[in-house]
Write a protein that holds these residues in place. Structure first.
Motif, mmCIF file in Angstrom:
data_model
loop_
_atom_site.group_PDB
_atom_site.id
_atom_site.type_symbol
_atom_site.label_atom_id
_atom_site.label_comp_id
_atom_site.label_asym_id
_atom_site.label_seq_id
_atom_site.Cartn_x
_atom_site.Cartn_y
_atom_site.Cartn_z
ATOM 1 N N UNK A 205 15.835 77.749 29.375
ATOM 2 C CA UNK A 205 15.505 76.609 28.534
ATOM 3 C C UNK A 205 15.083 77.103 27.155
ATOM 4 N N UNK A 206 15.472 76.370 26.107
ATOM 5 C CA UNK A 206 15.061 76.703 24.741
ATOM 6 C C UNK A 206 14.588 75.432 24.039
ATOM 7 N N UNK A 207 13.976 75.616 22.867
ATOM 8 C CA UNK A 207 13.560 74.530 21.978
ATOM 9 C C UNK A 207 12.435 73.697 22.585
ATOM 10 N N UNK A 208 11.214 74.148 22.358
ATOM 11 C CA UNK A 208 10.045 73.505 22.951
ATOM 12 C C UNK A 208 9.193 72.751 21.927
ATOM 13 N N UNK A 209 9.794 72.337 20.808
ATOM 14 C CA UNK A 209 8.997 71.695 19.768
ATOM 15 C C UNK A 209 8.509 70.301 20.164
ATOM 16 N N UNK A 210 9.101 69.711 21.193
ATOM 17 C CA UNK A 210 8.659 68.396 21.660
ATOM 18 C C UNK A 210 7.855 68.495 22.955
ATOM 19 N N UNK A 211 7.522 69.712 23.358
ATOM 20 C CA UNK A 211 6.744 69.907 24.571
ATOM 21 C C UNK A 211 5.340 69.334 24.395
ATOM 22 N N UNK A 212 4.868 68.660 25.441
ATOM 23 C CA UNK A 212 3.562 67.991 25.334
ATOM 24 C C UNK A 212 3.113 67.522 26.714
ATOM 25 N N UNK A 213 1.827 67.176 26.878
ATOM 26 C CA UNK A 213 1.386 66.549 28.128
ATOM 27 C C UNK A 213 1.850 65.095 28.151
ATOM 28 N N UNK A 214 2.460 64.682 29.261
ATOM 29 C CA UNK A 214 3.031 63.336 29.338
ATOM 30 C C UNK A 214 3.372 63.010 30.781
ATOM 31 N N UNK A 215 3.808 61.786 31.005
ATOM 32 C CA UNK A 215 4.373 61.424 32.311
ATOM 33 C C UNK A 215 5.616 62.278 32.544
ATOM 34 N N UNK A 216 5.705 62.903 33.690
ATOM 35 C CA UNK A 216 6.812 63.828 33.963
ATOM 36 C C UNK A 216 8.170 63.138 33.865
ATOM 37 N N UNK A 217 8.219 61.871 34.221
ATOM 38 C CA UNK A 217 9.491 61.150 34.223
ATOM 39 C C UNK A 217 10.100 61.056 32.828
ATOM 40 N N UNK A 218 9.287 61.247 31.797
ATOM 41 C CA UNK A 218 9.825 61.207 30.438
ATOM 42 C C UNK A 218 10.808 62.347 30.174
ATOM 43 N N UNK A 219 10.733 63.393 30.972
ATOM 44 C CA UNK A 219 11.655 64.517 30.806
ATOM 45 C C UNK A 219 13.035 64.236 31.392
ATOM 46 N N UNK A 220 13.206 63.088 32.038
ATOM 47 C CA UNK A 220 14.472 62.783 32.692
ATOM 48 C C UNK A 220 15.281 61.714 31.957
ATOM 49 N N UNK A 221 14.754 61.189 30.854
ATOM 50 C CA UNK A 221 15.389 60.039 30.200
ATOM 51 C C UNK A 221 16.771 60.387 29.659
ATOM 52 N N UNK A 222 16.885 61.469 28.904
ATOM 53 C CA UNK A 222 18.184 61.819 28.316
ATOM 54 C C UNK A 222 19.186 62.150 29.417
ATOM 55 N N UNK A 223 18.730 62.834 30.453
ATOM 56 C CA UNK A 223 19.627 63.143 31.563
ATOM 57 C C UNK A 223 20.104 61.869 32.254
ATOM 58 N N UNK A 224 19.190 60.930 32.467
ATOM 59 C CA UNK A 224 19.551 59.691 33.160
ATOM 60 C C UNK A 224 20.537 58.853 32.362
ATOM 61 N N UNK A 225 20.444 58.903 31.036
ATOM 62 C CA UNK A 225 21.314 58.076 30.199
ATOM 63 C C UNK A 225 22.606 58.775 29.808
ATOM 64 N N UNK A 226 22.738 60.047 30.153
ATOM 65 C CA UNK A 226 23.964 60.792 29.822
ATOM 66 C C UNK A 226 24.554 61.415 31.081
ATOM 67 N N UNK A 227 24.019 62.536 31.501
ATOM 68 C CA UNK A 227 24.562 63.295 32.618
ATOM 69 C C UNK A 227 24.596 62.509 33.930
#
Length: 294
Positions: A205-227
């Motif tokens: 994995x690369x590019x961690x400029x948006x890394x932050x504490x949050x609801x884990x499900x927020x990490x799946x949004x782009x995958x759910x809407x594309x892949x």
């Protein structure tokens, strides 16, 4: 297409004080105007990357992630921080092997393997240490904070959405506030194949400029809407290795977050000449509108 961005001489000198002579420099920035990344090759053929963050917020997030969160991924699974300089928002990073997954023309089985490894890496990231009190407060408020952004994105998107589409976004923002507790942790923040590097060593994995504490499900949004929208086998492979079946609350949150992502894409994409992001937003919004009709 953006023009090549030269590496400032002062930053090259700073990097050489830490890694030795640099024999060649290659602009490795994304097409986004504010992206500034260079591939530095040393005399021994070793490559490092120098990145100038686009903002103080992104620099703070990324430098913190590399120091306290990213090491949980493992030695070859993400770059490591060599040094940083806050006054210039600059990060000096090691390189990891591989090419962006989206450029590789993978077959069906290879895509499943990639998603399987991505799920395992996301699990490590999301569980990278206990959240302190301040981070937990931010993480638990992250869904409400996402809902708060709806009106800002709607204003920016303007007439790119019709009245019914605007109402759908508002309805999903309101529903997001009522989701209730969901698992929280440290997220990547831009989790998608563009930021996955694949090699014979596996996934990184690369590019961690948006890394932050949050609801884990927020990490799946782009995958759910594309892949995952067209390839449920990839979602299944990811979640199996992630080790957690999404709860009803998380599924509901993911749908609401997808609506907010759509309007954000339609606000940002056209203004920045990003046809891929624009298409993602339009496709997601069209799908949600169709599903919401009786």
């Amino acid at each position: 297409m953006s023009s090549t961005k030269p590496l400032p001489a002062a930053l090259k000198r700073w990097a050489e004080q830490r890694i030795g002579p640099v024999v060649s420099v290659r602009d490795a920035s994304h097409s986004w105007d504010r992206s500034r990344v260079w591939d530095l090759e040393g005399g021994s053929g070793v490559h490092r990357y120098l990145k100038v963050s686009p903002s103080v917020k992104f620099f703070t997030r990324e430098s913190r992630a590399y120091r306290h969160i990213v090491p949980a991924l493992g030695h070859t699974r993400a770059p490591h921080l060599i040094d940083s300089r806050a006054q210039d928002l600059v990060l000096l990073l090691t390189a990891v092997p591989g090419a962006p997954v989206k450029e590789l023309g993978l077959d069906t089985a290879q895509w499943r393997t990639v998603h399987q490894q991505a799920g395992a890496l996301c699990a490590r990231l999301h569980e990278a240490g206990e959240l302190d009190r301040g981070d937990r407060v931010k993480a638990e408020a992250s869904l409400s904070a996402a809902a708060d952004g709806a009106e800002k994105y709607l204003a920016r998107a303007g007439d790119r959405l019709d009245h019914d589409e605007q109402q759908l976004v508002r309805d999903h923002a309101a529903r997001l506030r009522r989701v209730g507790p969901v698992p929280v942790g440290y997220i990547h923040g831009n989790n998608q194949p563009r930021n996955w590097l694949w090699s014979t060593s596996g996934l990184a994995l690369v590019d961690f400029e948006r890394s932050r504490p949050a609801a884990r499900v927020q990490d799946f949004v782009i995958l759910a809407t594309t892949q995952w929208a067209d390839h449920p086998d990839r979602e299944k492979a990811f979640l199996r290795s992630y080790g957690w079946e999404l709860s009803d609350a998380e599924r509901h949150a993911l749908r609401c977050l997808s609506a907010l992502d759509a309007v954000n894409c339609l606000a940002w994409g056209p203004d920045n000449g990003d046809a891929e992001v624009t298409a993602r937003g339009r496709r997601t919004l069209d799908r949600l509108m169709k599903e919401d009709r009786p």
